[in-house]
Design a protein around this motif. Structure first.
Motif, PDB file in Angstrom:
ATOM      1  N   HIS A 182       5.909  -3.286   3.580  1.00 20.14           N
ATOM      2  CA  HIS A 182       6.766  -2.108   3.699  1.00 20.14           C
ATOM      3  C   HIS A 182       8.037  -2.432   4.477  1.00 20.14           C
ATOM      4  CE1 HIS A 182       4.538   0.967   1.649  1.00 20.14           C
ATOM      5  NE2 HIS A 182       3.423   0.702   2.319  1.00 20.14           N
ATOM      6  N   SER A 183       7.939  -3.324   5.463  1.00 17.51           N
ATOM      7  CA  SER A 183       9.141  -3.679   6.220  1.00 17.51           C
ATOM      8  C   SER A 183      10.146  -4.401   5.323  1.00 17.51           C
ATOM      9  CB  SER A 183       8.787  -4.539   7.432  1.00 17.51           C
ATOM     10  OG  SER A 183       8.106  -5.713   7.034  1.00 17.51           O
ATOM     11  N   GLU A 184       9.632  -5.286   4.458  1.00 17.02           N
ATOM     12  CA  GLU A 184      10.514  -5.989   3.507  1.00 17.02           C
ATOM     13  C   GLU A 184      11.134  -4.992   2.532  1.00 17.02           C
ATOM     14  OE1 GLU A 184       9.607  -9.076  -0.032  1.00 17.02           O
ATOM     15  OE2 GLU A 184       8.941  -9.811   1.934  1.00 17.02           O
ATOM     16  N   ARG A 185      10.343  -4.028   2.092  1.00 16.50           N
ATOM     17  CA  ARG A 185      10.846  -2.996   1.183  1.00 16.50           C
ATOM     18  C   ARG A 185      11.929  -2.158   1.850  1.00 16.50           C
ATOM     19  NH1 ARG A 185      10.148   2.035   1.266  1.00 16.50           N
ATOM     20  NH2 ARG A 185       8.359   2.005   2.678  1.00 16.50           N
ATOM     21  N   GLU A 186      11.678  -1.778   3.110  1.00 22.43           N
ATOM     22  CA  GLU A 186      12.645  -0.962   3.841  1.00 22.43           C
ATOM     23  C   GLU A 186      13.948  -1.709   4.081  1.00 22.43           C
ATOM     24  OE1 GLU A 186      10.345   0.034   7.230  1.00 22.43           O
ATOM     25  OE2 GLU A 186       9.112   1.517   6.152  1.00 22.43           O
ATOM     26  N   GLU A 187      13.846  -2.996   4.370  1.00 22.26           N
ATOM     27  CA  GLU A 187      15.048  -3.819   4.562  1.00 22.26           C
ATOM     28  C   GLU A 187      15.894  -3.871   3.294  1.00 22.26           C
ATOM     29  OE1 GLU A 187      13.962  -7.691   5.970  1.00 22.26           O
ATOM     30  OE2 GLU A 187      12.916  -6.876   7.729  1.00 22.26           O
ATOM     31  N   ALA A 188      15.216  -3.816   2.135  1.00 20.60           N
ATOM     32  CA  ALA A 188      15.924  -3.835   0.852  1.00 20.60           C
ATOM     33  C   ALA A 188      16.341  -2.436   0.406  1.00 20.60           C
ATOM     34  CB  ALA A 188      15.034  -4.462  -0.215  1.00 20.60           C
ATOM     35  N   ASP A 189      16.065  -1.433   1.271  1.00 21.15           N
ATOM     36  CA  ASP A 189      16.424  -0.038   0.997  1.00 21.15           C
ATOM     37  C   ASP A 189      15.821   0.460  -0.318  1.00 21.15           C
ATOM     38  OD1 ASP A 189      17.604   2.369   1.748  1.00 21.15           O
ATOM     39  OD2 ASP A 189      19.447   1.956   0.606  1.00 21.15           O
ATOM     40  N   ILE A 193       9.485   6.412  -5.133  1.00 22.85           N
ATOM     41  CA  ILE A 193       8.050   6.653  -4.927  1.00 22.85           C
ATOM     42  C   ILE A 193       7.177   5.577  -5.567  1.00 22.85           C
ATOM     43  CG2 ILE A 193       7.891   8.213  -6.921  1.00 22.85           C
ATOM     44  CD1 ILE A 193       5.732   9.768  -5.329  1.00 22.85           C
ATOM     45  N   ASP A 194       7.571   5.081  -6.739  1.00 23.79           N
ATOM     46  CA  ASP A 194       6.749   4.064  -7.397  1.00 23.79           C
ATOM     47  C   ASP A 194       6.776   2.745  -6.630  1.00 23.79           C
ATOM     48  OD1 ASP A 194       5.978   5.818  -9.348  1.00 23.79           O
ATOM     49  OD2 ASP A 194       7.177   4.934 -10.964  1.00 23.79           O
ATOM     50  N   LEU A 195       7.936   2.381  -6.102  1.00 27.29           N
ATOM     51  CA  LEU A 195       8.024   1.137  -5.323  1.00 27.29           C
ATOM     52  C   LEU A 195       7.289   1.253  -3.996  1.00 27.29           C
ATOM     53  CD1 LEU A 195      11.640   0.034  -6.153  1.00 27.29           C
ATOM     54  CD2 LEU A 195       9.634  -1.452  -6.261  1.00 27.29           C
ATOM     55  N   VAL A 196       7.427   2.386  -3.336  1.00 22.16           N
ATOM     56  CA  VAL A 196       6.709   2.613  -2.082  1.00 22.16           C
ATOM     57  C   VAL A 196       5.201   2.534  -2.329  1.00 22.16           C
ATOM     58  CG1 VAL A 196       6.192   4.295  -0.269  1.00 22.16           C
ATOM     59  CG2 VAL A 196       8.549   4.011  -1.070  1.00 22.16           C
ATOM     60  N   ALA A 198       3.675   1.105  -4.862  1.00 23.26           N
ATOM     61  CA  ALA A 198       3.282  -0.231  -5.323  1.00 23.26           C
ATOM     62  C   ALA A 198       2.988  -1.137  -4.142  1.00 23.26           C
ATOM     63  CB  ALA A 198       4.381  -0.840  -6.198  1.00 23.26           C
ATOM     64  N   VAL A 199       3.868  -1.115  -3.148  1.00 23.56           N
ATOM     65  CA  VAL A 199       3.640  -1.928  -1.945  1.00 23.56           C
ATOM     66  C   VAL A 199       2.376  -1.453  -1.240  1.00 23.56           C
ATOM     67  CG1 VAL A 199       4.568  -2.576   0.310  1.00 23.56           C
ATOM     68  CG2 VAL A 199       6.094  -2.477  -1.676  1.00 23.56           C
ATOM     69  N   ASP A 200       2.198  -0.146  -1.164  1.00 25.26           N
ATOM     70  CA  ASP A 200       1.017   0.405  -0.498  1.00 25.26           C
ATOM     71  C   ASP A 200      -0.270  -0.015  -1.208  1.00 25.26           C
ATOM     72  OD1 ASP A 200       0.097   2.150   1.671  1.00 25.26           O
ATOM     73  OD2 ASP A 200      -0.696   3.389   0.053  1.00 25.26           O
ATOM     74  N   TYR A 201      -0.223  -0.024  -2.541  1.00 26.37           N
ATOM     75  CA  TYR A 201      -1.435  -0.369  -3.294  1.00 26.37           C
ATOM     76  C   TYR A 201      -1.718  -1.870  -3.267  1.00 26.37           C
ATOM     77  CZ  TYR A 201      -4.916  -0.793  -6.943  1.00 26.37           C
ATOM     78  OH  TYR A 201      -6.066  -1.094  -7.615  1.00 26.37           O
ATOM     79  N   TYR A 202      -0.710  -2.657  -3.598  1.00 26.50           N
ATOM     80  CA  TYR A 202      -0.922  -4.091  -3.794  1.00 26.50           C
ATOM     81  C   TYR A 202      -0.881  -4.926  -2.515  1.00 26.50           C
ATOM     82  CZ  TYR A 202      -0.638  -3.718  -8.889  1.00 26.50           C
ATOM     83  OH  TYR A 202      -0.888  -3.425 -10.207  1.00 26.50           O
ATOM     84  N   ARG A 203      -0.148  -4.445  -1.495  1.00 24.41           N
ATOM     85  CA  ARG A 203       0.104  -5.310  -0.338  1.00 24.41           C
ATOM     86  C   ARG A 203      -0.538  -4.800   0.953  1.00 24.41           C
ATOM     87  NH1 ARG A 203       0.003  -9.283  -2.468  1.00 24.41           N
ATOM     88  NH2 ARG A 203       0.878 -10.382  -0.665  1.00 24.41           N
ATOM     89  N   THR A 204      -1.438  -3.817   0.835  1.00 26.23           N
ATOM     90  CA  THR A 204      -2.197  -3.364   2.004  1.00 26.23           C
ATOM     91  C   THR A 204      -3.675  -3.341   1.630  1.00 26.23           C
ATOM     92  OG1 THR A 204      -2.293  -0.967   1.563  1.00 26.23           O
ATOM     93  CG2 THR A 204      -0.250  -1.818   2.548  1.00 26.23           C
ATOM     94  N   SER A 205      -4.502  -2.997   2.586  1.00 22.37           N
ATOM     95  CA  SER A 205      -5.949  -2.995   2.354  1.00 22.37           C
ATOM     96  C   SER A 205      -6.377  -1.984   1.294  1.00 22.37           C
ATOM     97  CB  SER A 205      -6.689  -2.697   3.661  1.00 22.37           C
ATOM     98  OG  SER A 205      -6.280  -1.444   4.184  1.00 22.37           O
ATOM     99  N   ARG A 206      -5.489  -1.073   0.937  1.00 22.81           N
ATOM    100  CA  ARG A 206      -5.831  -0.071  -0.075  1.00 22.81           C
ATOM    101  C   ARG A 206      -6.287  -0.718  -1.378  1.00 22.81           C
ATOM    102  NH1 ARG A 206      -1.473   4.101  -2.848  1.00 22.81           N
ATOM    103  NH2 ARG A 206      -2.746   4.620  -4.687  1.00 22.81           N
ATOM    104  N   GLY A 207      -5.544  -1.709  -1.869  1.00 23.56           N
ATOM    105  CA  GLY A 207      -5.910  -2.304  -3.154  1.00 23.56           C
ATOM    106  C   GLY A 207      -5.741  -3.811  -3.224  1.00 23.56           C
ATOM    107  N   GLN A 208      -5.352  -4.420  -2.115  1.00 23.79           N
ATOM    108  CA  GLN A 208      -5.020  -5.850  -2.104  1.00 23.79           C
ATOM    109  C   GLN A 208      -6.200  -6.711  -2.558  1.00 23.79           C
ATOM    110  OE1 GLN A 208      -3.510  -7.084   1.718  1.00 23.79           O
ATOM    111  NE2 GLN A 208      -2.128  -8.568   0.770  1.00 23.79           N
TER     112      GLN A 208
END
Length: 305
Positions: A182-189, A193-196, A198-208
Protein backbone atom coordinates in the motif's frame (compact mmCIF):
# COMPACT_ATOMS: atom_id res chain seq x y z
CA UNK A 1 -21.05 -31.91 1.67
CA UNK A 2 -17.72 -33.60 2.32
CA UNK A 3 -15.23 -32.90 -0.46
CA UNK A 4 -12.01 -34.76 -1.23
CA UNK A 5 -9.23 -32.39 -2.30
CA UNK A 6 -6.34 -33.91 -4.23
CA UNK A 7 -3.25 -32.47 -5.92
CA UNK A 8 -3.00 -33.68 -9.51
CA UNK A 9 -1.10 -32.81 -12.69
CA UNK A 10 -2.12 -32.81 -16.33
CA UNK A 11 -0.27 -32.14 -19.57
CA UNK A 12 -0.71 -28.94 -21.56
CA UNK A 13 1.35 -28.07 -24.64
CA UNK A 14 4.23 -30.24 -23.44
CA UNK A 15 4.19 -28.95 -19.87
CA UNK A 16 2.97 -30.42 -16.60
CA UNK A 17 0.28 -28.24 -15.07
CA UNK A 18 -0.25 -28.36 -11.30
CA UNK A 19 -3.89 -28.58 -10.24
CA UNK A 20 -6.25 -29.32 -7.39
CA UNK A 21 -9.11 -31.73 -8.04
CA UNK A 22 -12.14 -31.43 -5.77
CA UNK A 23 -14.48 -34.41 -5.71
CA UNK A 24 -17.69 -34.54 -3.66
CA UNK A 25 -18.07 -37.50 -1.31
CA UNK A 26 -19.19 -40.66 -3.13
CA UNK A 27 -18.47 -39.04 -6.52
CA UNK A 28 -16.69 -42.18 -7.71
CA UNK A 29 -19.76 -44.26 -6.90
CA UNK A 30 -22.15 -42.05 -8.88
CA UNK A 31 -20.19 -42.41 -12.13
CA UNK A 32 -22.03 -39.58 -13.95
CA UNK A 33 -20.91 -36.43 -12.18
CA UNK A 34 -20.98 -32.95 -13.74
CA UNK A 35 -17.62 -31.15 -13.63
CA UNK A 36 -16.39 -27.56 -13.81
CA UNK A 37 -12.98 -26.16 -14.81
CA UNK A 38 -12.17 -23.11 -12.65
CA UNK A 39 -9.79 -20.51 -14.11
CA UNK A 40 -7.81 -18.00 -12.03
CA UNK A 41 -7.25 -14.29 -12.75
CA UNK A 42 -4.09 -12.86 -14.26
CA UNK A 43 -1.33 -12.76 -11.59
CA UNK A 44 -3.27 -15.23 -9.45
CA UNK A 45 -3.02 -18.96 -8.74
CA UNK A 46 -5.11 -22.02 -7.91
CA UNK A 47 -4.91 -21.32 -4.18
CA UNK A 48 -6.72 -17.99 -4.32
CA UNK A 49 -10.14 -16.86 -5.56
CA UNK A 50 -10.61 -19.53 -8.27
CA UNK A 51 -9.85 -22.13 -5.61
CA UNK A 52 -12.50 -20.62 -3.33
CA UNK A 53 -15.14 -20.97 -6.05
CA UNK A 54 -13.90 -24.46 -6.94
CA UNK A 55 -14.36 -25.53 -3.33
CA UNK A 56 -17.83 -24.03 -3.00
CA UNK A 57 -19.03 -25.56 -6.27
CA UNK A 58 -17.69 -28.93 -5.13
CA UNK A 59 -19.81 -28.48 -1.99
CA UNK A 60 -22.80 -28.27 -4.34
CA UNK A 61 -21.94 -31.63 -5.91
CA UNK A 62 -19.67 -30.73 -8.83
CA UNK A 63 -16.28 -32.26 -9.52
CA UNK A 64 -14.04 -29.21 -9.94
CA UNK A 65 -10.49 -28.67 -11.10
CA UNK A 66 -8.46 -25.50 -10.56
CA UNK A 67 -4.87 -25.09 -11.73
CA UNK A 68 -1.87 -22.79 -11.91
CA UNK A 69 -1.44 -21.37 -15.41
CA UNK A 70 1.44 -22.68 -17.47
CA UNK A 71 4.67 -20.75 -16.73
CA UNK A 72 3.31 -19.74 -13.33
CA UNK A 73 2.88 -21.03 -9.78
CA UNK A 74 3.65 -24.72 -9.37
CA UNK A 75 3.16 -25.48 -13.08
CA UNK A 76 6.03 -26.02 -15.49
CA UNK A 77 7.10 -23.63 -18.21
CA UNK A 78 9.92 -21.31 -19.18
CA UNK A 79 10.20 -18.35 -19.19
CA UNK A 80 8.76 -18.03 -15.71
CA UNK A 81 5.97 -15.55 -14.97
CA UNK A 82 4.92 -15.28 -18.62
CA UNK A 83 1.27 -14.53 -19.36
CA UNK A 84 0.53 -15.99 -22.78
CA UNK A 85 -3.20 -15.78 -23.60
CA UNK A 86 -2.98 -18.60 -26.15
CA UNK A 87 -1.37 -20.85 -23.53
CA UNK A 88 -3.95 -19.84 -20.93
CA UNK A 89 -6.74 -20.86 -23.30
CA UNK A 90 -4.99 -24.13 -24.16
CA UNK A 91 -4.59 -24.88 -20.43
CA UNK A 92 -8.39 -24.85 -20.19
CA UNK A 93 -8.78 -27.27 -23.11
CA UNK A 94 -6.23 -29.59 -21.50
CA UNK A 95 -8.05 -29.42 -18.17
CA UNK A 96 -11.14 -30.61 -20.04
CA UNK A 97 -9.01 -33.39 -21.57
CA UNK A 98 -8.02 -34.45 -18.06
CA UNK A 99 -11.60 -34.47 -16.79
CA UNK A 100 -12.67 -36.75 -19.65
CA UNK A 101 -10.17 -39.38 -18.43
CA UNK A 102 -11.94 -39.65 -15.05
CA UNK A 103 -14.49 -42.45 -15.23
CA UNK A 104 -16.76 -40.73 -12.69
CA UNK A 105 -17.08 -37.53 -14.77
CA UNK A 106 -19.81 -37.26 -17.39
CA UNK A 107 -18.00 -35.93 -20.45
CA UNK A 108 -21.25 -34.37 -21.67
CA UNK A 109 -21.68 -32.32 -18.49
CA UNK A 110 -18.51 -30.20 -18.29
CA UNK A 111 -18.65 -26.46 -17.63
CA UNK A 112 -16.17 -23.67 -17.06
CA UNK A 113 -15.97 -20.79 -14.58
CA UNK A 114 -13.45 -17.97 -14.86
CA UNK A 115 -12.68 -15.09 -12.51
CA UNK A 116 -11.39 -11.71 -13.80
CA UNK A 117 -8.98 -12.37 -16.71
CA UNK A 118 -9.76 -16.06 -16.18
CA UNK A 119 -13.32 -15.20 -17.16
CA UNK A 120 -12.13 -13.81 -20.47
CA UNK A 121 -9.97 -16.87 -21.06
CA UNK A 122 -12.89 -19.17 -20.17
CA UNK A 123 -15.13 -17.42 -22.68
CA UNK A 124 -12.44 -17.56 -25.36
CA UNK A 125 -11.83 -21.25 -24.82
CA UNK A 126 -15.52 -22.12 -24.85
CA UNK A 127 -15.99 -20.62 -28.31
CA UNK A 128 -14.03 -23.44 -29.92
CA UNK A 129 -14.05 -26.06 -27.15
CA UNK A 130 -17.44 -27.64 -27.67
CA UNK A 131 -17.02 -30.08 -24.81
CA UNK A 132 -17.69 -27.07 -22.57
CA UNK A 133 -21.47 -27.03 -22.19
CA UNK A 134 -21.98 -24.04 -19.87
CA UNK A 135 -19.92 -20.88 -19.27
CA UNK A 136 -19.79 -18.81 -16.08
CA UNK A 137 -17.80 -15.68 -15.34
CA UNK A 138 -17.31 -13.75 -12.10
CA UNK A 139 -16.08 -10.19 -12.71
CA UNK A 140 -14.83 -11.56 -16.06
CA UNK A 141 -12.41 -9.21 -17.78
CA UNK A 142 -11.03 -8.92 -21.29
CA UNK A 143 -7.36 -8.60 -20.35
CA UNK A 144 -6.31 -7.35 -23.79
CA UNK A 145 -8.83 -4.53 -23.64
CA UNK A 146 -7.37 -3.48 -20.31
CA UNK A 147 -3.83 -3.34 -21.64
CA UNK A 148 -4.88 -1.49 -24.80
CA UNK A 149 -6.43 1.36 -22.81
CA UNK A 150 -3.06 2.87 -21.88
CA UNK A 151 -0.45 3.62 -24.54
CA UNK A 152 -0.12 0.22 -26.22
CA UNK A 153 2.18 1.36 -29.03
CA UNK A 154 4.66 2.79 -26.55
CA UNK A 155 4.59 -0.43 -24.52
CA UNK A 156 5.03 -2.55 -27.65
CA UNK A 157 8.07 -0.46 -28.65
CA UNK A 158 9.55 -1.09 -25.18
CA UNK A 159 8.84 -4.82 -25.50
CA UNK A 160 10.57 -4.84 -28.89
CA UNK A 161 13.70 -3.23 -27.43
CA UNK A 162 13.71 -5.63 -24.51
CA UNK A 163 13.35 -8.69 -26.76
CA UNK A 164 16.36 -7.52 -28.75
CA UNK A 165 18.35 -6.96 -25.56
CA UNK A 166 17.46 -10.41 -24.23
CA UNK A 167 18.28 -12.01 -27.59
CA UNK A 168 21.75 -10.49 -27.19
CA UNK A 169 22.16 -11.90 -23.70
CA UNK A 170 20.54 -9.39 -21.34
CA UNK A 171 18.82 -10.65 -18.21
CA UNK A 172 15.09 -11.33 -18.66
CA UNK A 173 13.00 -8.38 -17.54
CA UNK A 174 10.45 -9.27 -14.87
CA UNK A 175 8.06 -6.52 -13.79
CA UNK A 176 5.04 -6.29 -11.46
CA UNK A 177 1.32 -6.62 -12.06
CA UNK A 178 0.45 -4.22 -9.24
CA UNK A 179 2.30 -2.27 -6.50
CA UNK A 180 3.87 -4.58 -3.93
CA UNK A 181 2.46 -2.72 -0.95
CA UNK A 182 0.00 0.00 0.00
CA UNK A 183 2.89 2.39 0.67
CA UNK A 184 4.23 1.76 -2.85
CA UNK A 185 0.73 2.29 -4.24
CA UNK A 186 0.30 5.53 -2.29
CA UNK A 187 3.67 6.83 -3.49
CA UNK A 188 2.47 6.24 -7.06
CA UNK A 189 -0.78 8.09 -6.23
CA UNK A 190 -2.94 5.12 -7.21
CA UNK A 191 -6.31 5.54 -5.50
CA UNK A 192 -8.79 3.70 -7.72
CA UNK A 193 -10.87 1.16 -5.77
CA UNK A 194 -9.76 -1.78 -7.92
CA UNK A 195 -6.06 -0.99 -7.47
CA UNK A 196 -6.45 -0.43 -3.73
CA UNK A 197 -8.34 -3.70 -3.40
CA UNK A 198 -5.87 -5.56 -5.63
CA UNK A 199 -2.98 -4.65 -3.33
CA UNK A 200 -5.10 -5.55 -0.32
CA UNK A 201 -6.00 -8.95 -1.77
CA UNK A 202 -2.73 -10.02 -3.35
CA UNK A 203 -0.10 -8.34 -1.18
CA UNK A 204 -1.46 -8.78 2.36
CA UNK A 205 -2.48 -11.75 4.47
CA UNK A 206 -6.01 -11.47 3.07
CA UNK A 207 -5.18 -13.45 -0.07
CA UNK A 208 -1.40 -13.58 -0.47
CA UNK A 209 0.08 -16.85 -1.76
CA UNK A 210 3.66 -17.90 -2.57
CA UNK A 211 2.33 -19.18 -5.91
CA UNK A 212 1.22 -15.65 -6.80
CA UNK A 213 4.41 -13.55 -6.42
CA UNK A 214 3.23 -10.48 -8.40
CA UNK A 215 5.77 -11.07 -11.16
CA UNK A 216 5.21 -10.68 -14.89
CA UNK A 217 7.63 -11.48 -17.72
CA UNK A 218 7.63 -8.15 -19.50
CA UNK A 219 8.09 -9.46 -23.03
CA UNK A 220 4.89 -11.51 -22.77
CA UNK A 221 2.88 -8.28 -22.65
CA UNK A 222 2.91 -8.04 -26.45
CA UNK A 223 0.70 -11.13 -26.72
CA UNK A 224 -1.68 -9.72 -24.09
CA UNK A 225 -2.06 -6.45 -25.99
CA UNK A 226 -2.92 -8.34 -29.19
CA UNK A 227 -5.52 -10.56 -27.50
CA UNK A 228 -9.27 -9.93 -27.57
CA UNK A 229 -10.98 -12.45 -25.29
CA UNK A 230 -14.38 -11.75 -26.83
CA UNK A 231 -13.41 -11.87 -30.51
CA UNK A 232 -15.99 -13.97 -32.42
CA UNK A 233 -18.29 -14.27 -29.39
CA UNK A 234 -21.07 -12.97 -31.60
CA UNK A 235 -20.86 -16.09 -33.75
CA UNK A 236 -19.05 -18.84 -31.80
CA UNK A 237 -20.15 -18.38 -28.18
CA UNK A 238 -23.43 -20.28 -28.20
CA UNK A 239 -23.38 -22.16 -24.88
CA UNK A 240 -25.55 -21.04 -21.94
CA UNK A 241 -23.80 -18.09 -20.30
CA UNK A 242 -23.95 -16.69 -16.77
CA UNK A 243 -22.16 -13.38 -16.24
CA UNK A 244 -21.73 -11.99 -12.72
CA UNK A 245 -20.33 -8.53 -11.99
CA UNK A 246 -20.17 -6.17 -9.04
CA UNK A 247 -22.16 -2.96 -9.16
CA UNK A 248 -19.28 -0.84 -7.82
CA UNK A 249 -17.16 0.07 -10.82
CA UNK A 250 -13.38 0.47 -10.84
CA UNK A 251 -10.48 0.85 -13.26
CA UNK A 252 -10.24 -2.83 -14.18
CA UNK A 253 -13.47 -2.52 -16.14
CA UNK A 254 -15.12 -5.87 -15.39
CA UNK A 255 -18.53 -4.18 -15.08
CA UNK A 256 -18.27 -2.81 -18.62
CA UNK A 257 -16.75 -6.05 -19.95
CA UNK A 258 -19.65 -8.01 -18.46
CA UNK A 259 -22.17 -5.84 -20.27
CA UNK A 260 -20.17 -5.94 -23.50
CA UNK A 261 -19.98 -9.73 -23.34
CA UNK A 262 -23.70 -10.02 -22.67
CA UNK A 263 -24.48 -7.89 -25.72
CA UNK A 264 -21.97 -9.73 -27.93
CA UNK A 265 -22.61 -13.36 -27.03
CA UNK A 266 -24.52 -15.48 -29.54
CA UNK A 267 -25.83 -17.58 -26.64
CA UNK A 268 -29.61 -17.87 -26.72
CA UNK A 269 -29.56 -18.55 -22.99
CA UNK A 270 -27.63 -15.80 -21.23
CA UNK A 271 -27.95 -13.81 -18.04
CA UNK A 272 -26.15 -10.82 -16.54
CA UNK A 273 -26.35 -10.67 -12.75
CA UNK A 274 -25.17 -7.48 -11.02
CA UNK A 275 -24.40 -7.75 -7.31
CA UNK A 276 -25.12 -4.25 -6.10
CA UNK A 277 -22.77 -2.76 -3.52
CA UNK A 278 -19.98 -5.19 -4.39
CA UNK A 279 -16.70 -4.19 -6.01
CA UNK A 280 -14.49 -6.31 -8.26
CA UNK A 281 -12.42 -7.73 -5.40
CA UNK A 282 -15.37 -8.17 -3.05
CA UNK A 283 -16.33 -10.99 -5.41
CA UNK A 284 -12.95 -12.65 -4.91
CA UNK A 285 -13.42 -13.63 -1.27
CA UNK A 286 -15.86 -11.51 0.72
CA UNK A 287 -18.39 -13.94 2.21
CA UNK A 288 -21.67 -12.25 1.31
CA UNK A 289 -20.93 -11.27 -2.32
CA UNK A 290 -19.33 -14.70 -2.93
CA UNK A 291 -22.37 -16.41 -1.38
CA UNK A 292 -24.68 -14.56 -3.78
CA UNK A 293 -22.45 -15.41 -6.75
CA UNK A 294 -22.25 -19.09 -5.82
CA UNK A 295 -26.01 -19.27 -5.32
CA UNK A 296 -26.52 -17.86 -8.82
CA UNK A 297 -23.87 -20.13 -10.34
CA UNK A 298 -25.26 -23.19 -8.58
CA UNK A 299 -28.69 -22.63 -10.13
CA UNK A 300 -27.13 -21.94 -13.53
CA UNK A 301 -24.98 -25.07 -13.64
CA UNK A 302 -27.80 -27.21 -12.23
CA UNK A 303 -30.00 -26.17 -15.13
CA UNK A 304 -27.35 -26.43 -17.85
CA UNK A 305 -25.06 -29.32 -16.94
Amino acid sequence: MTVTKKKVKFHAHGLQVAAILNAPKHAEEKKQNPAIVCVHPGSSCKDQTAGIYAGKLADLGYVTIVFDASYQGESEGEPRYAEYPAARVEDIRCAVDYLTTLDYVDENRIGVLGVCAGGGYAVNAAMTERRIKAVGTVVGANIGRGYREGDPIKVLEEVAKQRTAEARGAEPMVTQWIPNSHSEREEADMTDIDLVSAVDYYRTSRGQSPNSPNKLKFTSVDSIIGFDAFHLADSLLTQPLQIIVGGVQGAFGSYKDGHDLYNLAASEKKDLFVIEGASHYDLYDRPEPVRKAVEKLGAFYKENL
